[in-house]
Write a protein that holds these residues in place. Structure first.
Motif, PDB file in Angstrom:
ATOM      1  N   ILE A 179    -110.097  15.246 -26.689  1.00 52.32           N
ATOM      2  CA  ILE A 179    -111.548  15.080 -26.819  1.00 52.32           C
ATOM      3  C   ILE A 179    -112.157  16.269 -27.560  1.00 52.32           C
ATOM      4  O   ILE A 179    -112.979  16.093 -28.463  1.00 52.32           O
ATOM      5  N   LEU A 180    -111.729  17.475 -27.201  1.00 58.77           N
ATOM      6  CA  LEU A 180    -112.265  18.666 -27.869  1.00 58.77           C
ATOM      7  C   LEU A 180    -111.920  18.677 -29.353  1.00 58.77           C
ATOM      8  O   LEU A 180    -112.761  19.032 -30.193  1.00 58.77           O
ATOM      9  N   ILE A 181    -110.699  18.282 -29.675  1.00 59.43           N
ATOM     10  CA  ILE A 181    -110.294  18.256 -31.084  1.00 59.43           C
ATOM     11  C   ILE A 181    -111.125  17.239 -31.861  1.00 59.43           C
ATOM     12  O   ILE A 181    -111.587  17.521 -32.967  1.00 59.43           O
ATOM     13  N   TYR A 182    -111.344  16.069 -31.277  1.00 59.43           N
ATOM     14  CA  TYR A 182    -112.157  15.079 -31.980  1.00 59.43           C
ATOM     15  C   TYR A 182    -113.615  15.517 -32.092  1.00 59.43           C
ATOM     16  O   TYR A 182    -114.269  15.257 -33.102  1.00 59.43           O
ATOM     17  N   LEU A 183    -114.134  16.196 -31.064  1.00 55.96           N
ATOM     18  CA  LEU A 183    -115.524  16.648 -31.109  1.00 55.96           C
ATOM     19  C   LEU A 183    -115.769  17.678 -32.209  1.00 55.96           C
ATOM     20  O   LEU A 183    -116.882  17.779 -32.727  1.00 55.96           O
ATOM     21  N   VAL A 184    -114.750  18.458 -32.557  1.00 56.12           N
ATOM     22  CA  VAL A 184    -114.941  19.423 -33.642  1.00 56.12           C
ATOM     23  C   VAL A 184    -114.403  18.909 -34.967  1.00 56.12           C
ATOM     24  O   VAL A 184    -114.850  19.349 -36.026  1.00 56.12           O
ATOM     25  N   SER A 185    -113.451  17.991 -34.940  1.00 56.37           N
ATOM     26  CA  SER A 185    -112.843  17.532 -36.187  1.00 56.37           C
ATOM     27  C   SER A 185    -113.747  16.594 -36.974  1.00 56.37           C
ATOM     28  O   SER A 185    -113.777  16.674 -38.205  1.00 56.37           O
ATOM     29  N   VAL A 186    -114.462  15.740 -36.310  1.00 59.84           N
ATOM     30  CA  VAL A 186    -115.320  14.800 -37.031  1.00 59.84           C
ATOM     31  C   VAL A 186    -116.408  15.550 -37.814  1.00 59.84           C
ATOM     32  O   VAL A 186    -116.548  15.346 -39.024  1.00 59.84           O
ATOM     33  N   PRO A 187    -117.174  16.472 -37.178  1.00 64.29           N
ATOM     34  CA  PRO A 187    -118.134  17.225 -37.993  1.00 64.29           C
ATOM     35  C   PRO A 187    -117.450  18.164 -38.985  1.00 64.29           C
ATOM     36  O   PRO A 187    -117.960  18.380 -40.091  1.00 64.29           O
ATOM     37  N   GLY A 188    -116.295  18.715 -38.621  1.00 71.70           N
ATOM     38  CA  GLY A 188    -115.581  19.605 -39.536  1.00 71.70           C
ATOM     39  C   GLY A 188    -115.090  18.885 -40.771  1.00 71.70           C
ATOM     40  O   GLY A 188    -115.226  19.388 -41.895  1.00 71.70           O
ATOM     41  N   ILE A 189    -114.523  17.714 -40.590  1.00 68.59           N
ATOM     42  CA  ILE A 189    -114.059  16.923 -41.727  1.00 68.59           C
ATOM     43  C   ILE A 189    -115.247  16.507 -42.597  1.00 68.59           C
ATOM     44  O   ILE A 189    -115.176  16.548 -43.824  1.00 68.59           O
ATOM     45  N   PHE A 190    -116.341  16.111 -41.944  1.00 66.91           N
ATOM     46  CA  PHE A 190    -117.534  15.748 -42.698  1.00 66.91           C
ATOM     47  C   PHE A 190    -118.044  16.929 -43.516  1.00 66.91           C
ATOM     48  O   PHE A 190    -118.427  16.774 -44.672  1.00 66.91           O
ATOM     49  N   ALA A 191    -118.039  18.117 -42.919  1.00 64.94           N
ATOM     50  CA  ALA A 191    -118.517  19.306 -43.630  1.00 64.94           C
ATOM     51  C   ALA A 191    -117.613  19.643 -44.812  1.00 64.94           C
ATOM     52  O   ALA A 191    -118.102  20.005 -45.886  1.00 64.94           O
ATOM     53  N   VAL A 192    -116.307  19.522 -44.635  1.00 65.66           N
ATOM     54  CA  VAL A 192    -115.386  19.797 -45.741  1.00 65.66           C
ATOM     55  C   VAL A 192    -115.590  18.780 -46.859  1.00 65.66           C
ATOM     56  O   VAL A 192    -115.649  19.146 -48.041  1.00 65.66           O
ATOM     57  N   ALA A 193    -115.706  17.504 -46.495  1.00 68.05           N
ATOM     58  CA  ALA A 193    -115.940  16.473 -47.511  1.00 68.05           C
ATOM     59  C   ALA A 193    -117.273  16.705 -48.222  1.00 68.05           C
ATOM     60  O   ALA A 193    -117.370  16.548 -49.441  1.00 68.05           O
ATOM     61  N   LEU A 194    -118.291  17.095 -47.472  1.00 63.86           N
ATOM     62  CA  LEU A 194    -119.588  17.401 -48.066  1.00 63.86           C
ATOM     63  C   LEU A 194    -119.479  18.593 -49.014  1.00 63.86           C
ATOM     64  O   LEU A 194    -120.037  18.568 -50.111  1.00 63.86           O
ATOM     65  N   ASN A 195    -118.745  19.616 -48.608  1.00 63.17           N
ATOM     66  CA  ASN A 195    -118.561  20.786 -49.475  1.00 63.17           C
ATOM     67  C   ASN A 195    -117.810  20.427 -50.748  1.00 63.17           C
ATOM     68  O   ASN A 195    -118.173  20.880 -51.835  1.00 63.17           O
ATOM     69  N   ILE A 196    -116.762  19.633 -50.608  1.00 65.35           N
ATOM     70  CA  ILE A 196    -116.004  19.210 -51.793  1.00 65.35           C
ATOM     71  C   ILE A 196    -116.902  18.429 -52.734  1.00 65.35           C
ATOM     72  O   ILE A 196    -116.931  18.676 -53.939  1.00 65.35           O
ATOM     73  N   TYR A 197    -117.661  17.503 -52.177  1.00 64.00           N
ATOM     74  CA  TYR A 197    -118.580  16.724 -53.008  1.00 64.00           C
ATOM     75  C   TYR A 197    -119.626  17.629 -53.657  1.00 64.00           C
ATOM     76  O   TYR A 197    -119.905  17.515 -54.847  1.00 64.00           O
ATOM     77  N   PHE A 198    -120.177  18.525 -52.862  1.00 64.91           N
ATOM     78  CA  PHE A 198    -121.243  19.385 -53.350  1.00 64.91           C
ATOM     79  C   PHE A 198    -120.751  20.312 -54.465  1.00 64.91           C
ATOM     80  O   PHE A 198    -121.414  20.471 -55.479  1.00 64.91           O
ATOM     81  N   PHE A 199    -119.584  20.907 -54.295  1.00 64.37           N
ATOM     82  CA  PHE A 199    -119.118  21.889 -55.260  1.00 64.37           C
ATOM     83  C   PHE A 199    -118.389  21.279 -56.451  1.00 64.37           C
ATOM     84  O   PHE A 199    -118.476  21.790 -57.564  1.00 64.37           O
ATOM     85  N   LEU A 200    -117.655  20.179 -56.247  1.00 63.67           N
ATOM     86  CA  LEU A 200    -116.905  19.595 -57.352  1.00 63.67           C
ATOM     87  C   LEU A 200    -117.711  18.586 -58.162  1.00 63.67           C
ATOM     88  O   LEU A 200    -117.611  18.549 -59.384  1.00 63.67           O
ATOM     89  N   PHE A 201    -118.482  17.747 -57.473  1.00 60.15           N
ATOM     90  CA  PHE A 201    -119.186  16.683 -58.181  1.00 60.15           C
ATOM     91  C   PHE A 201    -120.620  17.063 -58.536  1.00 60.15           C
ATOM     92  O   PHE A 201    -121.109  16.730 -59.601  1.00 60.15           O
ATOM     93  N   GLN A 202    -121.307  17.754 -57.651  1.00 60.37           N
ATOM     94  CA  GLN A 202    -122.690  18.156 -57.899  1.00 60.37           C
ATOM     95  C   GLN A 202    -122.786  19.511 -58.588  1.00 60.37           C
ATOM     96  O   GLN A 202    -123.859  19.896 -59.008  1.00 60.37           O
ATOM     97  N   ARG A 203    -121.687  20.218 -58.632  1.00 65.56           N
ATOM     98  CA  ARG A 203    -121.636  21.563 -59.210  1.00 65.56           C
ATOM     99  C   ARG A 203    -122.677  22.471 -58.553  1.00 65.56           C
ATOM    100  O   ARG A 203    -123.448  23.166 -59.211  1.00 65.56           O
ATOM    101  N   GLY A 204    -122.674  22.441 -57.214  1.00 67.62           N
ATOM    102  CA  GLY A 204    -123.644  23.211 -56.443  1.00 67.62           C
ATOM    103  C   GLY A 204    -123.400  24.706 -56.516  1.00 67.62           C
ATOM    104  O   GLY A 204    -122.305  25.172 -56.832  1.00 67.62           O
ATOM    105  N   ASP A 205    -124.431  25.445 -56.201  1.00 67.99           N
ATOM    106  CA  ASP A 205    -124.386  26.895 -56.192  1.00 67.99           C
ATOM    107  C   ASP A 205    -123.883  27.364 -54.825  1.00 67.99           C
ATOM    108  O   ASP A 205    -124.421  26.962 -53.784  1.00 67.99           O
ATOM    109  N   VAL A 206    -122.904  28.239 -54.823  1.00 68.47           N
ATOM    110  CA  VAL A 206    -122.335  28.747 -53.576  1.00 68.47           C
ATOM    111  C   VAL A 206    -123.396  29.512 -52.778  1.00 68.47           C
ATOM    112  O   VAL A 206    -123.394  29.474 -51.545  1.00 68.47           O
TER     113      VAL A 206
END
Length: 168
Positions: A50-77
């Motif tokens: 349960i603890l792993i799922y509670l942190v993994s779902v937002p963590g995976i979402f954040a990583v995917a968001l970061n990848i999208y933001f930095f690779l596709f949107q060319r966001g500023d760090v």
């Protein structure tokens, strides 16, 4: 409400988010202390799952968001939101590290599923990035259903490769 508005509201009032991401690693530490050496047994392994799922779902979402933001949107760090883009990833890694100290992660129910999800998500993001870099114009003479078929075949090959990689 858009995602940007949601992130803005959370950034303005981060109390709940900070509580959420502090209580989960604390629970992992307490569970590791109370269940020392018994992490593979019934009540503890489900708590760890349960603890792993509670942190993994937002963590995976954040990583995917970061990848999208930095690779596709060319966001500023320098515009990175610490609460929404960094904190979930750090807490996910810390929590998994804490749990791993007490129990072998292969004994946690569903952990192979979440690691498979991580791999599938990141390989799909890589394929999307690769297709963007190749420029879809190259495929403009090809019917769209063929392009979807090529993408599906690549996705299936990644899935098969992953299943063979984790097979015991």
């Amino acid at each position: 409400m858009t995602l940007q508005q949601l992130f803005q509201r959370i950034g303005e009032n981060p109390g709940f988010l900070l509580f959420y991401f502090l209580i989960i690693p604390m629970a992992a530490v307490v569970a590791g202390f109370l269940g020392k050496g018994e992490g593979h047994l019934s009540p503890w392994k489900y708590l760890y799952a349960i603890l792993i799922y509670l942190v993994s779902v937002p963590g995976i979402f954040a990583v995917a968001l970061n990848i999208y933001f930095f690779l596709f949107q060319r966001g500023d760090v320098m515009q990175t939101d610490v609460y929404m883009q960094i904190l979930p990833v750090v807490v996910m890694l810390v929590t998994i590290f804490i749990i791993r100290r007490n129990v072998d992660l292969s004994l946690i129910p569903g952990f192979n599923k979440i690691s498979g999800l991580w791999f599938m998500l990141f390989s799909t993001m890589f394929l999307m990035w690769l297709l963007e870099k190749v420029h879809i114009v190259v495929f403009s003479y090809m019917p769209f259903q063929y392009l979807l078929g090529i993408f599906a075949v690549l996705f299936v090959l990644i899935y098969i490769g992953w299943r063979r990689f984790i097979a015991k």
